[in-house]
Scaffold this motif. Sequence first.
Motif, short mmCIF file in Angstrom:
data_model
loop_
_atom_site.label_atom_id
_atom_site.label_comp_id
_atom_site.label_asym_id
_atom_site.label_seq_id
_atom_site.Cartn_x
_atom_site.Cartn_y
_atom_site.Cartn_z
N GLU A 1 -6.84 21.01 -11.83
CA GLU A 1 -7.53 19.83 -11.31
C GLU A 1 -7.41 18.64 -12.25
O GLU A 1 -7.95 17.58 -11.99
N ARG A 2 -6.70 18.82 -13.36
CA ARG A 2 -6.61 17.77 -14.38
C ARG A 2 -5.40 16.86 -14.16
O ARG A 2 -4.34 17.32 -13.76
N ILE B 1 0.87 -1.18 0.00
CA ILE B 1 0.00 0.00 0.00
C ILE B 1 0.90 1.22 0.00
O ILE B 1 1.68 1.42 0.93
N GLY B 2 0.81 2.05 -1.06
CA GLY B 2 1.71 3.20 -1.10
C GLY B 2 1.50 4.11 -2.28
O GLY B 2 0.40 4.17 -2.87
N THR B 3 2.56 4.83 -2.65
CA THR B 3 2.50 5.86 -3.67
C THR B 3 1.96 5.36 -4.99
O THR B 3 1.21 6.06 -5.68
N PRO C 1 -8.22 -2.07 -7.55
CA PRO C 1 -8.80 -0.82 -8.06
C PRO C 1 -9.33 0.04 -6.92
O PRO C 1 -10.05 -0.43 -6.05
N MET C 2 -8.94 1.30 -6.94
CA MET C 2 -9.41 2.28 -5.96
C MET C 2 -9.60 3.61 -6.68
O MET C 2 -8.95 3.87 -7.70
N PRO C 3 -10.47 4.48 -6.17
CA PRO C 3 -10.64 5.80 -6.79
C PRO C 3 -9.34 6.59 -6.81
O PRO C 3 -8.47 6.41 -5.94
N ARG C 4 -9.18 7.48 -7.78
CA ARG C 4 -7.95 8.26 -7.90
C ARG C 4 -7.71 9.14 -6.68
O ARG C 4 -6.57 9.52 -6.38
#
Length: 492
Positions: free
Chosen positions: A476-477, A144-146, A157-160
């Motif tokens: 924000e892009r 779990i990291g950068t 898969p996880m949200p950005r």
Amino acid sequence: MKLSELLAGHDHETLRGDPGTEITAGTCFDAHRVSPGSLFIAVPGHREGGPESIGPALARGAVAVLVDGGAPDLSASVWADTDVCVVRVRDTRRTAAVVAARYHGEPGRAMDMVAVTGTNGKTSVSYMVESVLRLAEGVSVGVIGTAGSRIGDELIPMPRSVLTTPEAPDFQYLLGRMRDREVATVVLEATSMGLLHHRVDQAHIDVGIFTNLTQDHLDDHGTMENYRDAKLRLFQGLCERAVVNADDPVGAGIGVLMPGAVTTYALDTEADYRATDLTMDAFGTRFTLHHEGRKYPAAIPVPGRFSVANALATVAACHLLGHDLLGLIGALDRMPPVPGRFERFETPGGTSVIVDYAHSPDSLEKGLTTIRDFARGRIITVFGCGGDRDITKRARMGEIAGTHSDLSVLTSDNPRDEDPGTIMDQITPGLAATGGAFERIADRREAIGFALERAGREDIVLIAGKGSEPYQIVGERLIPFSDMATVRELAL
């Protein structure tokens, strides 16, 4: 699981509704990620949630809400026509760690847990721990990291929006996924903000690793003392044992926080694990590892003193977990490269290109001095500084690049909401003060191309700041962009 069970033994006050409400869809900080049956935790100031997002969370099906003791009283109209249970707690972040861990069955207890903190080296040590355990003993490792969260090569898969050290609901969800996949060991990057915001509370960490402390993240913490104290939270009740860098003044003091539970590593001072006789070239470093009066020949496929320090931390932590020392040392030389961490590429013309995440004064200086130790030709450095981050380091990074490079190419990093030209203006005085040659090219692709065009055989081009990031943050892009992919495309 009932809300009352999640909160059992934890100070709370029921404001309305039934605390026996069943939570069937997990816990959540982000209102837009709520699903029917969720517990919404209204953390004040949270970007995607907070008390002002309770209405939207209820509209999406939240059946219970935790509010912070310091939050203002909410209008009764928020609860109108609902039977939602509302509970007030003293600190929603601390409570979130408790309820999320309980909801997922305390998954950290089922696996060996290793947490890495420090300014530099977190990602490299995480990859090294995974690699040596897999190569030496075939251990299944979760990371779990950068670069996200994964089991082996399988990305979860996880949200950005999920952070390097995820918020407690996401973190405990990931641990639950890993436990259910029979992962034996989890290694995670524990950032200063992650520790400060209690994201890894209730993780049941077996070994905490401290790499170093140098200037960074002052935009978040204000002072180096605050930054240090956030890092040290890992060693104040969150881990059972510690592996610390005795060459670092902060690391050397951790023994006071955890008497009898600290294992040390070092290159320059006496320690439980020590390295001497370093010899390096562009392809790696050989050294002698000392432990308990014995000497072991060792090698890693990465050049640099900092890489040897990371290797010592890795071996010490894995040995503490009960793994065979000789097997661990033997696996070091077979480790694959860490993406974006001193990652090397050679062009058809004989130029060496190194892509590295160095984005702080200390990491940039260490990278450049390491390259100077084995460089046969010129050093050309492409770098910038991130926007909306500590501005006090910008001129210093310019000074470091100008001092240690034959040519510096100043460019855009992740400008975020700042003007790239303004950021470069703040770096330029440091560069100019050295008298070293430099160019300003705001477009990062053009800057990389400029450096490659001017590099000859045996020259080295260092592209610093973004490492393996697959995008550039502009406003924000998230604009797709990879330093290494750009190098391969332009060089071939």
